[in-house]
Design an enzyme around this catalytic site. Structure first.
Site, PDB file in Angstrom:
ATOM      1  N   SER A  75       0.862  -1.192   0.000  1.00 31.66           N
ATOM      2  CA  SER A  75       0.000   0.000   0.000  1.00 31.66           C
ATOM      3  C   SER A  75       0.893   1.235   0.000  1.00 31.66           C
ATOM      4  O   SER A  75       2.053   1.163   0.451  1.00 31.66           O
ATOM      5  CB  SER A  75      -0.852   0.017   1.271  1.00 31.66           C
ATOM      6  N   TYR A  85      -1.689  -0.933  10.557  1.00 33.36           N
ATOM      7  CA  TYR A  85      -1.854  -1.204   9.116  1.00 33.36           C
ATOM      8  C   TYR A  85      -0.603  -0.771   8.341  1.00 33.36           C
ATOM      9  O   TYR A  85      -0.079  -1.502   7.508  1.00 33.36           O
ATOM     10  CB  TYR A  85      -3.093  -0.454   8.615  1.00 33.36           C
ATOM     11  N   LYS A 137       2.057  -3.112   6.180  1.00 31.48           N
ATOM     12  CA  LYS A 137       2.285  -2.971   4.738  1.00 31.48           C
ATOM     13  C   LYS A 137       3.751  -2.649   4.434  1.00 31.48           C
ATOM     14  O   LYS A 137       4.303  -3.119   3.436  1.00 31.48           O
ATOM     15  CB  LYS A 137       1.361  -1.885   4.168  1.00 31.48           C
TER      16      LYS A 137
HETATM   17  N1  LIG Z   1      -8.824  -0.427  -1.165  1.00 29.18           N
HETATM   18  C1  LIG Z   1      -7.754   0.325  -1.072  1.00 29.18           C
HETATM   19  O1  LIG Z   1      -7.772   1.544  -1.200  1.00 29.18           O
HETATM   20  C2  LIG Z   1      -6.421  -0.311  -0.809  1.00 29.18           C
HETATM   21  C3  LIG Z   1      -5.287   0.484  -0.854  1.00 29.18           C
HETATM   22  C4  LIG Z   1      -4.056  -0.091  -0.598  1.00 29.18           C
HETATM   23  C5  LIG Z   1      -3.961  -1.432  -0.338  1.00 29.18           C
HETATM   24  N2  LIG Z   1      -5.083  -2.174  -0.293  1.00 29.18           N
HETATM   25  C6  LIG Z   1      -4.943  -3.593   0.014  1.00 29.18           C
HETATM   26  O2  LIG Z   1      -5.531  -4.357  -1.007  1.00 29.18           O
HETATM   27  C7  LIG Z   1      -6.038  -5.573  -0.475  1.00 29.18           C
HETATM   28  C8  LIG Z   1      -7.476  -5.771  -0.895  1.00 29.18           C
HETATM   29  O3  LIG Z   1      -8.257  -4.659  -0.492  1.00 29.18           O
HETATM   30  P1  LIG Z   1      -9.799  -4.493  -0.877  1.00 29.18           P
HETATM   31  O4  LIG Z   1     -10.074  -3.055  -0.935  1.00 29.18           O
HETATM   32  O5  LIG Z   1     -10.128  -5.350  -2.037  1.00 29.18           O
HETATM   33  O6  LIG Z   1     -10.469  -5.033   0.456  1.00 29.18           O
HETATM   34  P2  LIG Z   1     -11.626  -6.097   0.656  1.00 29.18           P
HETATM   35  O7  LIG Z   1     -12.006  -5.993   2.093  1.00 29.18           O
HETATM   36  O8  LIG Z   1     -12.681  -5.938  -0.364  1.00 29.18           O
HETATM   37  O9  LIG Z   1     -10.891  -7.489   0.390  1.00 29.18           O
HETATM   38  C9  LIG Z   1     -10.085  -8.124   1.340  1.00 29.18           C
HETATM   39  C10 LIG Z   1     -10.422  -9.616   1.308  1.00 29.18           C
HETATM   40  O10 LIG Z   1      -9.538 -10.278   2.221  1.00 29.18           O
HETATM   41  C11 LIG Z   1     -10.295 -11.297   2.860  1.00 29.18           C
HETATM   42  N3  LIG Z   1      -9.653 -11.665   4.122  1.00 29.18           N
HETATM   43  C12 LIG Z   1      -9.544 -10.910   5.250  1.00 29.18           C
HETATM   44  N4  LIG Z   1      -8.931 -11.619   6.212  1.00 29.18           N
HETATM   45  C13 LIG Z   1      -8.634 -12.838   5.680  1.00 29.18           C
HETATM   46  C14 LIG Z   1      -8.012 -14.003   6.186  1.00 29.18           C
HETATM   47  N5  LIG Z   1      -7.548 -14.072   7.453  1.00 29.18           N
HETATM   48  N6  LIG Z   1      -7.865 -15.064   5.367  1.00 29.18           N
HETATM   49  C15 LIG Z   1      -8.347 -15.023   4.105  1.00 29.18           C
HETATM   50  N7  LIG Z   1      -8.961 -13.948   3.574  1.00 29.18           N
HETATM   51  C16 LIG Z   1      -9.100 -12.870   4.358  1.00 29.18           C
HETATM   52  C17 LIG Z   1     -11.683 -10.681   3.066  1.00 29.18           C
HETATM   53  O11 LIG Z   1     -12.679 -11.657   3.285  1.00 29.18           O
HETATM   54  C18 LIG Z   1     -11.852  -9.916   1.769  1.00 29.18           C
HETATM   55  O12 LIG Z   1     -12.536 -10.686   0.806  1.00 29.18           O
HETATM   56  C19 LIG Z   1      -5.839  -5.470   1.045  1.00 29.18           C
HETATM   57  O13 LIG Z   1      -4.655  -6.165   1.392  1.00 29.18           O
HETATM   58  C20 LIG Z   1      -5.664  -3.984   1.287  1.00 29.18           C
HETATM   59  O14 LIG Z   1      -4.896  -3.691   2.421  1.00 29.18           O
HETATM   60  C21 LIG Z   1      -6.318  -1.656  -0.522  1.00 29.18           C
HETATM   61  O1  LIG Z   2      -3.290   3.948   1.854  1.00 30.96           O
HETATM   62  C1  LIG Z   2      -4.435   3.531   1.281  1.00 30.96           C
HETATM   63  C2  LIG Z   2      -4.882   2.198   1.774  1.00 30.96           C
HETATM   64  O2  LIG Z   2      -3.838   1.417   2.236  1.00 30.96           O
HETATM   65  C3  LIG Z   2      -6.019   2.064   2.634  1.00 30.96           C
HETATM   66  O3  LIG Z   2      -7.073   1.852   1.771  1.00 30.96           O
HETATM   67  C4  LIG Z   2      -6.406   3.142   3.535  1.00 30.96           C
HETATM   68  O4  LIG Z   2      -5.361   3.633   4.275  1.00 30.96           O
HETATM   69  C5  LIG Z   2      -7.527   2.640   4.421  1.00 30.96           C
HETATM   70  O5  LIG Z   2      -8.050   3.617   5.197  1.00 30.96           O
END
Ligand SMILES: NC(=O)c1ccc[n+]([C@@H]2O[C@H](COP(=O)([O-])OP(=O)(O)OC[C@H]3O[C@@H](n4cnc5c(N)ncnc54)[C@H](O)[C@@H]3O)[C@@H](O)[C@H]2O)c1
Ligand SMILES: OC[C@@H](O)C(O)[C@H](O)CO
Length: 303
Positions: free
Chosen positions: A194, A209, A213
């Site tokens: 992230s 968090y 990351k």
């Molecule tokens: N959405 C954003 O802006 C963003 C930004 C940076 C990084 N990320 C990262 O991207 C990834 C996906 O994010 P997203 O927005 O699709 O979130 P999301 O919540 O839609 O998806 C996360 C998935 O992980 C699964 N999960 C959680 N704990 C688990 C476990 N112990 N075992 C197996 N599965 C598990 C959940 O059931 C869910 O389906 C995450 O790692 C998040 O930190 C997201």
């Molecule tokens: O930095 C962006 C992401 O990692 C994340 O979606 C956000 O910080 C969640 O609040």
């Protein structure tokens, strides 16, 4: 002081990792999953083919928004088989069933797996290899967010976030890499870090968090160095603020406005805007990309 020649480095690593040492010459076969056949196609067709994704993939968190978008993109680019590991795969089962209809030639499966359970993960990876024939790609999307002030946070919350985001990703990478080493021709691992691993978020407090990351960024470097000799490439993607449910929680309304205002493009990203990096790193165009992080944030961390 002179730096060690590549041969010396290899033999040093061989002594450190005796059970996993390959005999000299084996390295030439470690090119990842078989390249798509370019046959007698034209130059533009061959260029497109180089972005094809060969083999089978495990996508953790594939029932979530970004993991699902990445899964679809891999299938669009030629993936043969997809296995989704998610703690709650039923939330996305109707969408997964739709995917199977859309890509009838592909083998698409999902499994309920808690990525923090190393015994369950190892068993699920073995089952995936039997069902799909191989494990050539691992994409670690499973993750959770937590916004708490550091002064108030309970240690259980700290452990929860690091256990899922960091330890869980390592458990999956280790199990997939063991399978890839056994297969003998390498593979690709993508960690989902992230921008929070690069910069402190504003305005929400997210110490656990962010640490989880940034640890993934270092993990990706270490594994890229350690496993390259088996043809396994380890890279990461650092998304910025993507418009997903993860960013819709309580207290994040103010954040959403601030994030967009502080972004050079003036908005959050969409899930599909992450898939270019996913496809690139998984394709034959990336055979020399190892230990790299691709930031996909619209320029958020420039300000
Ligand atoms: N959405 C954003 O802006 C963003 C930004 C940076 C990084 N990320 C990262 O991207 C990834 C996906 O994010 P997203 O927005 O699709 O979130 P999301 O919540 O839609 O998806 C996360 C998935 O992980 C699964 N999960 C959680 N704990 C688990 C476990 N112990 N075992 C197996 N599965 C598990 C959940 O059931 C869910 O389906 C995450 O790692 C998040 O930190 C997201
Ligand atoms: O930095 C962006 C992401 O990692 C994340 O979606 C956000 O910080 C969640 O609040």
């Amino acid at each position: 002081m002179q730096s060690a020649a590549p041969e010396d480095r290899n033999s040093l690593t061989s002594r450190i990792l005796p059970q996993m040492t390959l005999s000299k010459g084996d390295e030439s076969s470690l090119t990842g999953p078989p390249a798509p056949d370019s046959g007698s196609s034209s130059a533009p067709e061959r260029a497109v083919k180089r972005f094809e994704v060969a083999g089978n993939a495990i996508v953790t968190g594939g029932a979530g928004t970004l993991g699902f978008a990445a899964s679809r993109a891999l299938l669009e680019h030629g993936l043969s088989g997809l296995m989704i590991f998610d703690i709650n795969p039923t939330q996305a089962q109707p969408k997964i069933d739709e995917l199977q209809k859309e890509f009838p030639a592909c083998n698409i499966k999902s499994k309920q797996v808690d990525i923090t359970d190393d015994v369950a993960v190892s068993k699920a990876v073995d089952e995936t290899a039997s069902l799909l024939g191989s494990v050539d790609h691992l994409l670690c999307f499973a993750g959770v967010v937590g916004c708490q002030h550091a002064l108030d946070m309970k240690s259980a919350e700290w452990r929860r976030v690091l256990n899922i985001n960091t330890t869980g990703s390592f458990i999956c990478a280790q199990a997939a890499a063991r399978q890839m080493v056994q297969q003998g021709y390498g593979g690709s691992i993508i960690f989902v870090a992230s921008i929070s691993g690069h910069r402190v978020n504003f305005p929400q407090p997210q110490v656990a968090y962010n640490v989880s990351k940034s640890a993934l960024l270092t993990m990706k470097d270490c594994l890229a160095a350690e496993w390259a000799r088996y043809g396994i490439r380890s890279n990461s993607i650092s998304p910025g603020y993507m418009d997903t449910i993860l960013n819709e929680g309580e207290g994040l309304e103010e954040g959403r406005k601030i994030w967009a205002d502080r972004n050079p493009l003036g908005r959050m990203g969409t899930p599909n805007e992450l898939t270019g990096a996913v496809v690139l790193l998984s394709s034959m165009q990336a055979t020399y990309i190892n230990g790299t992080d691709i930031v996909v944030d619209g320029g958020q961390i420039l300000f």
